[in-house]
Design a protein around this motif. Structure first.
Motif, PDB file in Angstrom:
ATOM      1  N   PRO A  18      -5.498  54.074 -38.768  1.00  0.00           N
ATOM      2  CA  PRO A  18      -6.250  55.332 -38.822  1.00  0.00           C
ATOM      3  C   PRO A  18      -6.894  55.563 -40.188  1.00  0.00           C
ATOM      4  O   PRO A  18      -7.899  56.266 -40.286  1.00  0.00           O
ATOM      5  N   ASP A  19      -6.347  54.941 -41.223  1.00  0.00           N
ATOM      6  CA  ASP A  19      -6.946  55.062 -42.558  1.00  0.00           C
ATOM      7  C   ASP A  19      -8.315  54.394 -42.622  1.00  0.00           C
ATOM      8  O   ASP A  19      -9.129  54.723 -43.492  1.00  0.00           O
ATOM      9  N   GLN A  20      -8.558  53.466 -41.700  1.00  0.00           N
ATOM     10  CA  GLN A  20      -9.861  52.790 -41.620  1.00  0.00           C
ATOM     11  C   GLN A  20     -10.760  53.426 -40.562  1.00  0.00           C
ATOM     12  O   GLN A  20     -11.795  52.859 -40.209  1.00  0.00           O
ATOM     13  N   GLY A  21     -10.344  54.588 -40.069  1.00  0.00           N
ATOM     14  CA  GLY A  21     -11.158  55.304 -39.089  1.00  0.00           C
ATOM     15  C   GLY A  21     -10.838  55.005 -37.645  1.00  0.00           C
ATOM     16  O   GLY A  21     -11.530  55.496 -36.741  1.00  0.00           O
ATOM     17  N   ASP A  22      -9.798  54.200 -37.378  1.00  0.00           N
ATOM     18  CA  ASP A  22      -9.432  53.911 -35.990  1.00  0.00           C
ATOM     19  C   ASP A  22      -8.839  55.146 -35.326  1.00  0.00           C
ATOM     20  O   ASP A  22      -8.210  55.992 -35.976  1.00  0.00           O
ATOM     21  N   ARG A  23      -9.033  55.231 -34.015  1.00  0.00           N
ATOM     22  CA  ARG A  23      -8.578  56.394 -33.242  1.00  0.00           C
ATOM     23  C   ARG A  23      -7.726  55.942 -32.057  1.00  0.00           C
ATOM     24  O   ARG A  23      -7.782  54.794 -31.614  1.00  0.00           O
ATOM     25  N   ALA A  24      -6.963  56.867 -31.536  1.00  0.00           N
ATOM     26  CA  ALA A  24      -6.197  56.631 -30.311  1.00  0.00           C
ATOM     27  C   ALA A  24      -7.143  56.627 -29.111  1.00  0.00           C
ATOM     28  O   ALA A  24      -8.116  57.382 -29.072  1.00  0.00           O
ATOM     29  N   ILE A  25      -6.849  55.761 -28.121  1.00  0.00           N
ATOM     30  CA  ILE A  25      -7.600  55.773 -26.868  1.00  0.00           C
ATOM     31  C   ILE A  25      -6.693  56.013 -25.656  1.00  0.00           C
ATOM     32  O   ILE A  25      -7.177  56.298 -24.568  1.00  0.00           O
ATOM     33  N   GLU A  26      -5.375  55.900 -25.858  1.00  0.00           N
ATOM     34  CA  GLU A  26      -4.436  56.217 -24.773  1.00  0.00           C
ATOM     35  C   GLU A  26      -3.090  56.559 -25.374  1.00  0.00           C
ATOM     36  O   GLU A  26      -2.660  55.952 -26.351  1.00  0.00           O
ATOM     37  N   ILE A  27      -2.434  57.542 -24.779  1.00  0.00           N
ATOM     38  CA  ILE A  27      -1.062  57.889 -25.142  1.00  0.00           C
ATOM     39  C   ILE A  27      -0.212  57.850 -23.877  1.00  0.00           C
ATOM     40  O   ILE A  27      -0.642  58.297 -22.806  1.00  0.00           O
ATOM     41  N   GLY A  28       0.963  57.276 -23.999  1.00  0.00           N
ATOM     42  CA  GLY A  28       1.939  57.298 -22.919  1.00  0.00           C
ATOM     43  C   GLY A  28       3.287  57.664 -23.508  1.00  0.00           C
ATOM     44  O   GLY A  28       3.613  57.241 -24.626  1.00  0.00           O
ATOM     45  N   ALA A  29       4.051  58.466 -22.796  1.00  0.00           N
ATOM     46  CA  ALA A  29       5.351  58.893 -23.329  1.00  0.00           C
ATOM     47  C   ALA A  29       6.317  59.197 -22.202  1.00  0.00           C
ATOM     48  O   ALA A  29       5.922  59.584 -21.093  1.00  0.00           O
ATOM     49  N   VAL A  30       7.590  58.989 -22.517  1.00  0.00           N
ATOM     50  CA  VAL A  30       8.692  59.270 -21.601  1.00  0.00           C
ATOM     51  C   VAL A  30       9.669  60.178 -22.331  1.00  0.00           C
ATOM     52  O   VAL A  30      10.057  59.887 -23.467  1.00  0.00           O
ATOM     53  N   LYS A  31      10.053  61.261 -21.693  1.00  0.00           N
ATOM     54  CA  LYS A  31      11.027  62.183 -22.288  1.00  0.00           C
ATOM     55  C   LYS A  31      12.413  61.871 -21.724  1.00  0.00           C
ATOM     56  O   LYS A  31      12.621  61.872 -20.499  1.00  0.00           O
ATOM     57  N   LEU A  32      13.356  61.567 -22.617  1.00  0.00           N
ATOM     58  CA  LEU A  32      14.743  61.320 -22.234  1.00  0.00           C
ATOM     59  C   LEU A  32      15.605  62.505 -22.651  1.00  0.00           C
ATOM     60  O   LEU A  32      15.501  62.977 -23.793  1.00  0.00           O
ATOM     61  N   GLU A  33      16.442  62.977 -21.748  1.00  0.00           N
ATOM     62  CA  GLU A  33      17.416  64.015 -22.053  1.00  0.00           C
ATOM     63  C   GLU A  33      18.777  63.526 -21.568  1.00  0.00           C
ATOM     64  O   GLU A  33      18.969  63.303 -20.379  1.00  0.00           O
ATOM     65  N   ASN A  34      19.680  63.294 -22.530  1.00  0.00           N
ATOM     66  CA  ASN A  34      20.997  62.739 -22.227  1.00  0.00           C
ATOM     67  C   ASN A  34      20.896  61.448 -21.415  1.00  0.00           C
ATOM     68  O   ASN A  34      21.667  61.207 -20.485  1.00  0.00           O
ATOM     69  N   GLY A  35      19.913  60.623 -21.790  1.00  0.00           N
ATOM     70  CA  GLY A  35      19.769  59.322 -21.158  1.00  0.00           C
ATOM     71  C   GLY A  35      19.055  59.313 -19.823  1.00  0.00           C
ATOM     72  O   GLY A  35      18.971  58.275 -19.170  1.00  0.00           O
ATOM     73  N   ILE A  36      18.525  60.458 -19.408  1.00  0.00           N
ATOM     74  CA  ILE A  36      17.826  60.575 -18.128  1.00  0.00           C
ATOM     75  C   ILE A  36      16.350  60.863 -18.390  1.00  0.00           C
ATOM     76  O   ILE A  36      16.024  61.730 -19.223  1.00  0.00           O
ATOM     77  N   VAL A  37      15.459  60.160 -17.673  1.00  0.00           N
ATOM     78  CA  VAL A  37      14.029  60.452 -17.783  1.00  0.00           C
ATOM     79  C   VAL A  37      13.755  61.783 -17.078  1.00  0.00           C
ATOM     80  O   VAL A  37      13.995  61.922 -15.875  1.00  0.00           O
ATOM     81  N   THR A  38      13.265  62.753 -17.842  1.00  0.00           N
ATOM     82  CA  THR A  38      12.998  64.080 -17.265  1.00  0.00           C
ATOM     83  C   THR A  38      11.514  64.406 -17.189  1.00  0.00           C
ATOM     84  O   THR A  38      11.135  65.366 -16.489  1.00  0.00           O
ATOM     85  N   ASP A  39      10.661  63.646 -17.876  1.00  0.00           N
ATOM     86  CA  ASP A  39       9.227  63.938 -17.837  1.00  0.00           C
ATOM     87  C   ASP A  39       8.453  62.741 -18.379  1.00  0.00           C
ATOM     88  O   ASP A  39       9.011  61.901 -19.104  1.00  0.00           O
ATOM     89  N   ARG A  40       7.186  62.675 -18.008  1.00  0.00           N
ATOM     90  CA  ARG A  40       6.286  61.624 -18.496  1.00  0.00           C
ATOM     91  C   ARG A  40       4.954  62.250 -18.891  1.00  0.00           C
ATOM     92  O   ARG A  40       4.586  63.305 -18.378  1.00  0.00           O
ATOM     93  N   PHE A  41       4.250  61.553 -19.781  1.00  0.00           N
ATOM     94  CA  PHE A  41       2.917  61.995 -20.207  1.00  0.00           C
ATOM     95  C   PHE A  41       2.044  60.757 -20.339  1.00  0.00           C
ATOM     96  O   PHE A  41       2.450  59.780 -20.967  1.00  0.00           O
TER      97      PHE A  41
END
Length: 207
Positions: A18-41
Motif C-alpha cells: 500500500p505504500d506504493q499505492g496498491d489497493r485491496a480488490i477483495e476481502i474475505g473473512a470468517v468470524k470465530l467465536e469459541n472455535g465456531i464459525v458464526t459469520d462470514r464476510f
C-alpha cells in the motif's frame, strides 16, 4: 480473550505494498467465536484503476468483475463494522495488516483489535513441515480443500480451519484447555528452540 474467538481475514490486492499505492480488490473473512464459525464476510471492491494481467491470472479476479464492484471505501466501511473490536488473524499477517491499516486510514478509521499470524505460529509448532505456505500446511494437516486458493474468502476459511487444528494440537500437546490470545502473541515472538519451554511453563502455571 481466547485465541479461538477471532476474525480470520484475507485480502487480494493490486500488488504487494500500500505504500506504493496498491489497493485491496477483495476481502474475505470468517468470524470465530469459541472455535465456531458464526459469520462470514466477502466482497470485491473497485480500486479505481485497472489491475494488471498477472493479478488477474493469480487471483482469477478480472477487471470486468471489478468494474461493477463497490468502491473500496464502501466495502471497508462495512468491514470495519463487521470486525468491530475483534482480534484478527491472517496467514502472513504483516501483508494483510498493512492493507487493512491503509484502507482504514483512508476512511479515518483505526484497527481496534490486535493482529496475530498463523504463518509465524506454524513455523514454531510445525517445525517439520516442508514449508509454511497455506496450501502446504493444508496438505500437511490433511485438511479437505475444495475451492480456489488466492480468493479471499476461501483462503480465510482455510486459514480458520488450520488455526483451529493448530490450537487443538497445542492444547493436546501441552494439556491446555483454553489458549489465550496473549499466549499466542508471546509464542510468535519466541525462538523456535524455546517454544516447548514456553508452553510447558505456561501449562504448569495454569494447571
Amino acid at each position: 480473550m481466547l485465541a479461538n474467538s477471532i476474525v480470520v481475514l484475507d485480502f487480494e490486492t493490486t500488488g504487494l505494498s500500500p505504500d506504493q499505492g496498491d489497493r485491496a480488490i477483495e476481502i474475505g473473512a470468517v468470524k470465530l467465536e469459541n472455535g465456531i464459525v458464526t459469520d462470514r464476510f466477502q466482497a470485491l471492491m473497485n480500486p479505481g484503476r485497472r489491475i494488471n494481467s498477472f493479478i488477474e491470472n493469480y487471483t482469477g479476479i478480472s477487471n470486468t468483475m471489478l468494474a461493477t464492484a463497490l468502491p473500496c471505501a464502501e466495502v471497508m466501511t462495512d468491514f470495519a463494522d463487521f470486525i468491530g473490536e475483534s482480534n484478527l488473524l491472517a496467514h502472513n499477517a504483516s501483508f494483510d495488516s498493512r492493507f487493512l491499516t491503509a484502507e482504514f486510514s483512508n476512511l479515518g478509521r483505526q484497527v481496534l483489535g490486535e493482529f496475530t499470524c498463523s504463518l509465524l505460529v506454524s513455523r514454531r509448532i510445525y517445525q517439520d513441515a516442508p514449508n509454511h505456505k497455506l496450501g502446504t500446511l493444508i496438505n500437511y494437516k490433511n485438511i479437505a480443500a475444495d475451492g480456489s486458493f488466492h480468493r479471499a474468502l476461501f483462503d480465510a476459511e482455510m486459514t480458520a480451519e488450520l488455526w483451529l487444528i493448530m490450537l487443538k494440537d497445542i492444547s493436546e500437546r501441552y494439556g491446555l484447555e483454553n489458549i489465550p490470545f496473549s499466549l499466542i502473541k508471546r509464542l510468535t515472538r519466541t525462538p523456535k528452540a524455546q517454544i516447548a519451554k514456553l508452553l510447558t511453563n505456561y501449562a504448569a502455571k495454569v494447571l
